[in-house]
Design a protein around this motif. Structure first.
Motif, mmCIF file in Angstrom:
data_model
loop_
_atom_site.group_PDB
_atom_site.id
_atom_site.type_symbol
_atom_site.label_atom_id
_atom_site.label_comp_id
_atom_site.label_asym_id
_atom_site.label_seq_id
_atom_site.Cartn_x
_atom_site.Cartn_y
_atom_site.Cartn_z
ATOM 1 N N LEU A 31 0.869 -1.119 0.113
ATOM 2 C CA LEU A 31 -0.065 0.024 0.013
ATOM 3 C C LEU A 31 1.060 1.360 0.026
ATOM 4 O O LEU A 31 2.097 1.130 0.332
ATOM 5 C CB LEU A 31 -0.781 0.122 1.172
ATOM 6 N N GLN A 32 0.181 2.360 -0.449
ATOM 7 C CA GLN A 32 0.976 3.662 -0.402
ATOM 8 C C GLN A 32 2.383 3.834 -1.026
ATOM 9 O O GLN A 32 3.449 3.823 -0.260
ATOM 10 C CB GLN A 32 1.075 4.226 0.983
ATOM 11 N N ASN A 33 2.310 3.395 -2.040
ATOM 12 C CA ASN A 33 3.436 3.343 -2.974
ATOM 13 C C ASN A 33 4.687 2.666 -2.516
ATOM 14 O O ASN A 33 5.710 2.998 -2.473
ATOM 15 C CB ASN A 33 4.163 4.805 -3.060
ATOM 16 N N GLY A 34 4.501 1.417 -1.823
ATOM 17 C CA GLY A 34 5.535 0.627 -1.462
ATOM 18 C C GLY A 34 5.892 1.052 -0.106
ATOM 19 O O GLY A 34 7.062 0.697 0.528
ATOM 20 N N THR A 35 5.420 1.954 0.722
ATOM 21 C CA THR A 35 5.933 2.405 1.954
ATOM 22 C C THR A 35 5.109 1.643 3.127
ATOM 23 O O THR A 35 5.880 1.459 4.304
ATOM 24 C CB THR A 35 5.633 3.879 2.354
ATOM 25 N N VAL A 36 4.192 0.723 2.638
ATOM 26 C CA VAL A 36 3.430 0.074 4.005
ATOM 27 C C VAL A 36 2.976 -1.226 3.364
ATOM 28 O O VAL A 36 2.795 -1.461 2.097
ATOM 29 C CB VAL A 36 2.361 0.642 4.211
ATOM 30 N N CYS A 37 3.240 -2.270 4.110
ATOM 31 C CA CYS A 37 2.934 -3.793 3.638
ATOM 32 C C CYS A 37 1.869 -4.198 4.808
ATOM 33 O O CYS A 37 2.254 -4.107 5.605
ATOM 34 C CB CYS A 37 3.947 -4.535 3.618
#
Lengths: 655, 284
Positions: free
Chosen positions: A391-397
């Motif tokens: 999620l959120q451009n690869g900053t959150v998994c």
């Protein structure tokens, strides 16, 4: 290195032989023992024998004194230093070390530690076994006889047909002596234990025109030691014995006799051989139809990172916490160890062996955790709907596996009946992520409630506490680690923003924890006081604590009421509790040999502010256990009363 | 004229006194002085009843060829590891890095007991990796024979970490015996003849360093590697291996054992007798 005496292993022979020959030659022992009697006499007798022998020995030495003896006297004292030098630099031959000191002509003690190997020339050695051997023939047909001529031995000659620098005995050197600065080998002797022997001595001498010149001499060396060997009757005792020649017949026994630990590749074969028994046994690996073939639970091996191959042993409860590091953007969806499917999407063999039937892993519960730690129960549908996503451009998994809790039900025959898993999935924005794993084995159709002691509390187990409900006894929380808890310090130090996690009070373990409270205005004092009280005591603080580790809930007399003491100073308008101190007084109960811990009282002390509320305040909670056992008193029984009565007719004829 | 002895006989002199005399008093004092001071002297001197004694022995130490090595290869905690335990190597997965290891044990004074071991481990590294810390466990078998036959499997633990990436860790130390209790004076003692690391276990908990060291420190007799200071060399060329070079010596140990009561009694009697003789001669 320190122990320079020759070992029993090697030296026993010639000690016995040489001493024996001298003793029997003199014949004094029989003479003395005849006059001895008793233990003390025997000791004296032995002492006398030794003295006699020493005298005898000195006579021998004197007989062999030559002109060189005057140089030998002070060598005994330098034994250890010389030995140390030898140990650090000497090739394994009985040759004087490369000391540059003028030890020329002296009988250096360097060589004393080594007795046998000097007899073997370094150029000789033993011929190697030919790779092709006809059966039943010895691998080594004959051994070469050792060279004992000191003038032809040169241990420092390591270059064939070329001069070794500073090797004065090298026959290949001629003109090169002019380049030498010293002799690395200064003397060559056959055996340091002999009293008198021939030695080849090498030295360098400066000629008149400034160049070096080698001087080699053969001299007779005298050993100043009391216990040197005068005549050696057993020549074989001074050299190594002939080894047993390995043949095809005795090879295995020789290997068994002489083998030592060494690197081996024997352990490379897989040790997990699947047994075909009718049921699992304790410690058996649980077989599955997953890729790995066995049920695994990540655990740290040697450090804090997760090793994914850690197997689960049957009936071995495991609990582990480990960290996993991955790239949030790229690995979130690929990494199997954070994917729920790798913990639930397979089946377990009921019994070992591929022929047995399979048991599904039931997804009992899935809990979702948000970024700020809030947890919510998800309605279980299917494991496939919980795949991790970026999620959120690869900053959150999201939906990363944080906790896995297996409960495996087994029957008394060792058959796995059921397997359930509870999983906590979380949203992660930073790695490494800590994962915790647990596997618990439960026997089918049994309900066991763990107790904290039988009967007395055991150190490290949680205190049992609950609230009294009239008519139904004590009501406890089902989780025994959640019955009596105190505040836990967290990275958020603000007391009003603490997460809900709390620490269980464990028997015998004193604790302190705290948080800080920043006060801007005390407009609503009662609300603040209530909030702080809630932080200190939690949501439902119990009223009663069990006096024993196995106190039954229905037996109210076995429980101790919790006292509350509040020290408040009335001089301030606003009183808020700043600390909670739990003081648990316990005593040892029962016999002296097996004392049981019993809680006699639990007091919670609240301390309110004694100064005006300003700035940052520290709120703390402590737990302290106090042993109030009375010391064992010596007690004595009352002396027995003698109830002896004489028969009434004892004094018959007189009274 | 020469004189010679014709006959000799001992003469017995009797000194008699009545009870209440100075001579009786003197006799009593002398008797008291003869027996009481020796007892007092032996009691007051602290060596009256020895409980512990020591002896000296060089142990028979053999390297068991058990190695466990963990090296941290980045400041984030990435690691590579290797051991001689196949089960652990299976657990390590991608972190397994097989080094080249060479070991030599030397008997320097030819007394049949090894005196030191030279160990060299070359850990191949990728050009992006740097070594910041090293954990190394070496397994030994350690035996003493002089009083009681004491056999144990022990370990040498080497740990070093540095903020600077290293190229070489050089260790040169002694494998010292650590005794929390005296050894027996006779008999066979195989209490600790168990492997420090249970290499047959497939479970990760068997290779957890806290478990290994915790269990090992529980032992009342163990060995510890005493090394004055490690040498951590920095500056490693790309693609060159990280090297652990160790020289471990097996020195002579002073071992305590309980002094036996029988010998104690013997020593005390000897002691008291000596004092008695001394005071007797003084009294005379």
């Amino acid at each position: 290195m320190y122990n320079n005496k020759p070992s029993r292993l090697f030296s026993g022979d010639f000690y016995c032989d040489t001493f024996g020959s001298q003793n029997t030659g003199s014949g004094f022992i029989s003479l003395d023992t005849a006059s001895c009697g008793g233990v003390m006499d025997l000791i004296l007798c032995l002492l006398g024998s030794v003295l006699f022998f020493l005298n005898l020995k000195s006579v021998f030495s004197e007989l062999n004194t030559t002109a060189t003896e005057s140089q030998l006297s002070s060598n005994e004292s330098s034994w250890d230093e010389d030995a140390a030098t030898q140990n650090s630099s000497l090739p394994p031959f009985g040759v004087t070390a490369a000391t540059e000191e003028p030890a020329f002509g002296s009988y250096s003690t360097d060589a004393w530690a080594t007795e046998a190997p000097i007899t073997v020339s370094p150029s000789l050695g033993f011929p190697r076994a030919a790779p092709t051997v006809t059966p039943s023939q010895p691998l080594i047909s004959s051994l070469q006889t050792p060279v004992t001529d000191v003038s032809s031995l040169c241990p420092c000659n390591l270059l064939e047909n070329q001069c070794d620098v500073n090797c004065c005995c090298d026959p290949g050197c001629a003109e090169e002596f002019a380049l030498f600065t010293g002799c690395s080998v200064q003397q060559v002797i056959t055996d340091s234990m002999l009293c008198s022997q021939t030695a080849a001595i090498y030295s360098l001498n400066m000629t008149v025109n400034g160049t070096m010149q080698r001087i080699s001499t053969l001299t007779n060396l005298i050993n100043p030691d009391f216990f040197c060997i005068q005549t050696n009757n057993n020549a074989a005792g001074l050299s190594f014995g002939t080894p047993e020649i390995p043949t095809n017949g005795n090879f295995d026994t020789l290997v068994k006799t002489f083998s030592r630990p060494s690197f081996s590749s024997a352990g490379t074969a897989s040790s997990t051989s699947p047994s075909q028994a009718s049921g699992y046994k304790y410690g058996d690996l649980i077989q599955t139809n997953s890729i790995k073939g066995i049920l695994t639970l990540p655990a740290p091996a040697g450090n804090s990172w997760c090793s994914n191959g850690n197997p689960v042993g049957f009936l071995q409860n495991q609990q582990a916490q480990c960290n996993v590091k991955f790239n949030l953007a790229t690995d979130c969806t690929n990494l199997s160890s954070v994917n729920i499917a790798s913990y639930s999407n397979f089946q377990i063999f009921q019994t070992p062996g591929a022929a047995s039937s399979l048991v599904n892993i039931t997804l009992r519960s899935v809990t979702l955790q948000s970024l700020d730690g809030m947890r919510s129960q998800s309605s279980v549908t299917n494991a496939s709907s919980f795949a991790p996503s970026v999620l959120q451009n690869g900053t959150v998994c999201s939906k990363v596996v944080l906790q896995v809790n297996y409960v495996i039900t087994y029957s008394e025959a060792g058959v796995i009946m059921n397997a359930e898993v509870s999983i906590v999935l979380g949203v992660v924005n930073a790695t490494p992520v800590q994962q915790s794993f647990q596997v618990t084995f439960v026997q089918v159709k049994t309900t066991s409630t763990p107790v904290s002691g039988n009967p007395g509390y055991i150190n490290g187990l949680p205190l049992l506490a609950g609230s009294l409900i009239a008519g139904s006894g004590i009501v406890q929380s089902t989780n025994r680690f959640g019955q009596l808890m105190v505040m836990k310090s967290s990275s958020v130090q603000d007391c009003l923003a603490l997460p809900g996690e709390r620490l269980p009070v464990l028997f015998g373990i004193n604790m302190v924890s705290g948080c800080s409270l920043r006060i801007n205005n005390i407009s609503n004092c009662s609300l603040l006081s209530e909030q702080i009280l809630g932080v200190l005591i939690g949501s439902n603080f119990p009223d009663y604590v069990a006096s024993f580790g196995n106190s039954q809930a229905q037996n109210v007399l076995d429980w101790v009421q919790i006292n509350t003491v509040t020290t408040a100073s009335s001089s301030f308008s606003c009183n808020i509790p700043l600390s909670l101190d739990l003081v648990i007084q316990w005593t040892k109960y029962g016999s002296l040999v097996n004392p049981q811990a019993q809680i006699v009282s639990l007091t919670r002390k609240f301390t309110t502010n004694s100064t005006a509320l300003q700035g940052t305040l520290q709120i703390s909670s402590t737990v302290s256990f106090v042993d109030v056992s009375a010391a064992a008193q010596p007690g004595y029984k009352a002396p027995p009363t003698i109830d002896a009565k004489l028969p009434f007719d004892f004094f018959f004829p007189f009274v | 004229m020469a004189i010679y002895e014709v006959y000799s006989h001992p003469a017995l002199l009797r000194y008699k006194t009545s009870i209440c005399t100075k001579a009786t008093l003197f006799l009593l004092i002398v008797l008291g002085l003869t027996y009481i001071p020796p007892l007092l002297v032996t009691y007051k001197s602290q060596g009256f009843w020895i409980k512990l004694s020591t002896y000296e022995e060089q142990p028979v130490v053999k390297f068991q060829y058990q190695i466990l090595m963990i090296a941290t290869t980045s400041i984030n905690g990435d690691y590579v590891a290797w051991s001689t335990f196949q089960n652990l190597n299976n657990l390590l997965g991608d972190s397994l890095r097989i080094p080249s290891v060479s070991v030599m044990e030397v008997d320097k004074n030819q007394d049949g007991k090894y005196d030191e071991m030279t160990f060299k481990l070359q850990l191949p590294l990728q050009s992006t990796e740097q070594v910041y810390s090293v954990n190394l466990i070496l397994g030994f078998s350690y035996s003493l024979f002089r009083m009681s036959t004491f056999v144990m499997q022990s370990m040498a633990y080497i740990q070093h970490s540095s903020p600077l990436p290293g190229s070489l860790l050089y260790v040169n130390g002694d494998l010292k015996l650590q005794q929390r209790q005296p050894l027996n004076h006779r008999g066979l003692d195989t209490r600790y003849n168990v492997s420090v690391i249970n290499g047959s276990s497939p479970f990760a908990s068997a290779y957890d360093l806290t478990n290994i060291i915790g269990n090992y420190q529980e032992r009342n007799v163990s060995t510890v590697l005493s090394w004055p200071s490690p040498l951590w060399m920095t500056g490693r060329a790309a693609n060159s291996p990280f090297v652990i070079s160790a020289v471990i010596r097996y020195p002579v140990e002073i071992i305590t054992y309980p002094f036996q009561n029988f010998f104690n009694l013997f020593v005390c009697m000897l002691y008291a007798t000596c004092c008695y003789v001394l005071f007797k001669s003084l009294a005379k």
